[in-house]
Design a protein around this motif. Structure first.
Motif, short mmCIF file in Angstrom:
data_model
loop_
_atom_site.label_atom_id
_atom_site.label_comp_id
_atom_site.label_asym_id
_atom_site.label_seq_id
_atom_site.Cartn_x
_atom_site.Cartn_y
_atom_site.Cartn_z
N ARG A 9 27.23 59.56 -19.18
CA ARG A 9 26.50 58.30 -19.05
C ARG A 9 25.18 58.56 -18.32
O ARG A 9 25.19 59.14 -17.24
CB ARG A 9 27.34 57.28 -18.29
CG ARG A 9 26.67 55.94 -18.07
CD ARG A 9 27.62 54.95 -17.41
NE ARG A 9 28.71 54.57 -18.30
CZ ARG A 9 29.76 53.85 -17.93
NH1 ARG A 9 29.87 53.44 -16.68
NH2 ARG A 9 30.70 53.53 -18.81
N GLU A 48 26.47 57.64 -23.27
CA GLU A 48 26.34 56.21 -22.98
C GLU A 48 25.01 56.00 -22.25
O GLU A 48 24.67 56.76 -21.35
CB GLU A 48 27.51 55.74 -22.11
CG GLU A 48 28.85 55.87 -22.80
CD GLU A 48 30.00 55.52 -21.88
OE1 GLU A 48 29.76 55.17 -20.71
OE2 GLU A 48 31.16 55.61 -22.33
N ALA A 50 22.10 53.45 -20.34
CA ALA A 50 21.53 52.26 -19.72
C ALA A 50 20.03 52.52 -19.60
O ALA A 50 19.59 53.67 -19.53
CB ALA A 50 22.14 52.02 -18.35
N LEU A 125 28.84 48.69 -20.95
CA LEU A 125 28.71 50.13 -21.18
C LEU A 125 30.01 50.72 -21.70
O LEU A 125 30.01 51.56 -22.62
CB LEU A 125 28.29 50.83 -19.88
CG LEU A 125 26.85 50.62 -19.44
CD1 LEU A 125 26.65 51.13 -18.01
CD2 LEU A 125 25.87 51.33 -20.38
N VAL A 130 24.34 49.39 -25.19
CA VAL A 130 23.23 49.79 -24.32
C VAL A 130 22.88 48.61 -23.44
O VAL A 130 22.71 47.49 -23.93
CB VAL A 130 22.00 50.21 -25.14
CG1 VAL A 130 20.79 50.44 -24.23
CG2 VAL A 130 22.30 51.48 -25.93
N CYS A 157 26.60 56.40 -13.37
CA CYS A 157 25.87 57.30 -14.27
C CYS A 157 25.91 58.73 -13.72
O CYS A 157 25.95 58.95 -12.51
CB CYS A 157 24.43 56.84 -14.44
SG CYS A 157 24.27 55.26 -15.29
#
Length: 240
Positions: A9, A48, A50, A125, A130, A157
């Motif tokens: 992530r 993943e 963000a 997530l 997103v 993350c």
């Protein structure tokens, strides 16, 4: 970095200028579409994502307040609203590229987008969406770099990718110092001792305290977010 990403992530920090048109207009649809397709490839690679995007293509609170027209806190509020506009545009581009995306703003705008809260963001997530994180930290005097590190720490993350104008961290500005050394890998402590300007002080201090890795690479072709994260484009990895 290896050809398969070590990150599950990642929070990607984009500057507002990365969305601007060559003529200076604040948004460039082909650039938005290209970024969305790039992020789609990153997701296909198993990452993943963000996102935090700045608002410098429209307004910078610190700069406008220096002109004496408005105070810094108000200027920063204008900047936070600019990040919401950029985030909504990026969300639209991602959805058009077949990538489910959700804008969440630290500045509450419930008729426009979802208000940021940690647990719902983690849920999005985990579902493979997103999350585009708008509004900075929701407070004046903090940059979107600080917002990116804060959200990365909150959302578990593995790293922050700072997509910049250059392909990594250098010992000096490579535009004015052609002989500057580019680092492939460096620690937080080494970055501090060598006074390398990776992020603003508050953001970097938080990254160090949270033991977050930072990846620095160029957002401009032939590089890309996916290529940086999979080790196929030059970058610098800053590790705890």
């Amino acid at each position: 970095m290896p050809e398969t990403t070590p990150f599950r992530r990642v929070l990607v920090k984009l500057s507002g200028e990365a969305l601007a048109a060559p003529d200076g207009y604040w948004l460039h649809p082909p650039t938005l579409a290209g970024l969305a397709e790039d992020i789609a490839r990153a997701i296909e690679a198993g990452i993943e994502v963000a996102l935090v995007v700045g608002g410098g293509n429209m307004i910078r609170g610190a700069r406008i307040s220096q002109a004496g027209f408005i105070d810094r806190a108000t200027g920063d509020s204008l900047g936070m609203m600019a990040t919401v506009m950029n985030s909504l545009a990026l969300e639209t581009a991602l959805n058009a590229a077949g990538v489910p995306a959700r804008t969440m703003s630290a500045v509450s705008m419930p008729t426009i987008c979802e208000t940021y809260a940690r647990q719902p963001a983690l849920h999005h997530l985990d579902k493979g969406q997103v999350v585009v994180l708008a509004g900075g930290t929701g407070n004046p005097f903090f940059t979107t770099d600080t917002a990116a590190v804060l959200r990365a720490a909150e959302l578990r993350c593995d790293a922050v990718l700072k997509a910049t104008q250059v392909d990594g961290v250098y010992s000096a500005d490579p535009k004015t110092h052609p002989d500057a050394t580019r680092y492939d890998r460096i620690t937080h402590d080494e970055a501090i001792s060598r006074d390398l300007k990776i992020m603003d002080t508050a953001a970097f201090a938080l990254a160090r305290e949270s033991r977050l890795s930072i990846v620095v690479g160029s957002v401009h072709p032939p590089s890309s977010i996916t290529a940086i994260l999979t080790g196929q484009a030059p970058s610098t990895l800053v590790v705890p």
